[in-house]
Design a protein around this motif. Structure first.
Motif, PDB file in Angstrom:
ATOM      1  N   ALA A  17      35.494  33.064  34.610  1.00  0.00           N
ATOM      2  CA  ALA A  17      36.706  33.196  35.855  1.00  0.00           C
ATOM      3  C   ALA A  17      37.986  33.602  35.363  1.00  0.00           C
ATOM      4  N   LEU A  18      38.369  33.309  34.106  1.00  0.00           N
ATOM      5  CA  LEU A  18      39.790  33.715  33.538  1.00  0.00           C
ATOM      6  C   LEU A  18      39.663  35.186  33.387  1.00  0.00           C
ATOM      7  N   SER A  19      38.280  35.471  32.563  1.00  0.00           N
ATOM      8  CA  SER A  19      38.285  36.899  32.210  1.00  0.00           C
ATOM      9  C   SER A  19      38.442  37.783  33.584  1.00  0.00           C
ATOM     10  N   ARG A  20      37.647  37.319  34.850  1.00  0.00           N
ATOM     11  CA  ARG A  20      37.630  37.989  35.857  1.00  0.00           C
ATOM     12  C   ARG A  20      39.157  38.134  36.279  1.00  0.00           C
ATOM     13  N   GLY A  21      39.826  37.062  36.468  1.00  0.00           N
ATOM     14  CA  GLY A  21      41.255  37.124  36.907  1.00  0.00           C
ATOM     15  C   GLY A  21      42.114  38.253  36.008  1.00  0.00           C
ATOM     16  N   LEU A  22      42.214  37.987  34.568  1.00  0.00           N
ATOM     17  CA  LEU A  22      42.662  39.330  34.124  1.00  0.00           C
ATOM     18  C   LEU A  22      42.403  40.617  34.216  1.00  0.00           C
ATOM     19  N   ASP A  23      41.156  40.644  34.587  1.00  0.00           N
ATOM     20  CA  ASP A  23      40.310  42.223  35.049  1.00  0.00           C
ATOM     21  C   ASP A  23      41.212  42.493  36.123  1.00  0.00           C
ATOM     22  N   VAL A  24      41.509  41.531  37.166  1.00  0.00           N
ATOM     23  CA  VAL A  24      42.221  41.755  38.365  1.00  0.00           C
ATOM     24  C   VAL A  24      43.715  42.385  37.905  1.00  0.00           C
TER      25      VAL A  24
END
Length: 288
Positions: A17-24
């Motif tokens: 979830a953190l990885s995806r947030g940073l991708d955004v």
């Protein structure tokens, strides 16, 4: 932008979830301004409902600012603070500035320093004068590792295992375009072995010629890489080999001495990676 790989996705310590947030957050580029959920989804390869939840959360946390009139978002000051904090802690950026300025004045080229972000190099320091109007890059700009002089210099400063891992990442990212890019990387390895710097003339951008030199510090950070570029009619291959490249190499070695850094790879080190026929040895099966 690629989705989270299987290896990291199954790592118990890896927070998807953190990885995806940073991708955004990473989806926003310096020239963008506003992005909507659909544009972010296209750039991150994440499902739109997931992007909607992430942008909502990032807005609540203060990292995105919604623009209701356009149903889009822009980076908020909290996100910019992260970038400025990172820049302020990069001592090499500040120390290298007078060296970059001197190189810019002596050659008329734009001189930058950058570090890796996935399959690109991102500028975090740039010196550019009036003679470099054709090189429209600034802090935050990205250039590809595979085809730019900066990226190629970085590539050959890596150890064998790290370079093999990066080769596999680039192959996955570029797909059918990778074989041609790989050939260019191999040729650049021969240039690094012979001259101590990499060049790119029309490989990344038709109208840009540049030389690149890597820098590795003794604190274990990096490697970073510098480049010096200008319109290709000014920075021809001959001038890059005989003038710009040697100047840039000397500049980086001076910075290295000032920082107490370590030479990333000597010509002898890189030469060990050359086959008898002159081609750079594939450092792992994945480079194919």
């Amino acid at each position: 932008m690629k989705r989270t790989g299987k290896k990291t996705a199954t790592d118990r310590n890896f927070v998807v979830a953190l990885s995806r947030g940073l991708d955004v957050l990473r989806a926003f580029q310096p020239s963008d301004g506003l992005l909507g959920n659909q544009e972010i989804a296209a750039r991150t390869n994440l499902p739109k409902p997931t992007v909607s939840r992430l942008t909502y959360t990032l807005t609540k946390l203060g990292y995105l600012t919604p623009v209701p009139r356009f149903e889009k978002y822009q980076l908020a000051p909290a996100a910019m603070a992260l970038g400025y904090a990172a820049l302020s802690n990069l001592g090499v950026r500040h120390l290298s500035e007078p060296f970059r300025e001197e190189m810019m004045r002596a050659t008329g080229g734009a001189v930058a320093i950058g570090g890796r972000d996935r399959h690109s190099m991102i500028y975090f320091g740039q010196s550019r004068g009036s003679e470099t109007v054709g090189v429209q890059l600034d802090v935050g700009s990205r250039v590809p590792i595979a085809t730019s002089a900066m990226g190629r210099a970085y590539f050959w400063a890596l150890g064998d295992e790290d370079r093999a891992e990066l080769s596999r990442l680039l192959r996955e990212h570029y797909g059918s375009r990778w074989p041609k890019m790989r050939d260019g990387l191999e040729r650049s390895g021969e240039t690094v072995a012979k001259h101590g710097f990499a060049i790119s003339v029309g490989d990344w951008h038709d109208d840009i010629g540049a030389a690149g030199v890597a820098l590795k510090l003794n604190d274990g950070t990096g490697p970073y890489a510098f480049n010096c570029g200008a319109p290709a009619f000014r920075f021809t291959e001959e001038r890059l080999i005989n003038d710009i490249g040697p100047r840039l190499l000397a500049m980086v070695r001076n910075i290295e001495a000032a920082l107490g850094g370590l030479m990333p790879h000597s010509k002898k080190d890189v030469s060990k990676k050359l086959k008898s026929g002159g081609k750079v040895a594939r450092v792992a099966e994945g480079i194919r």
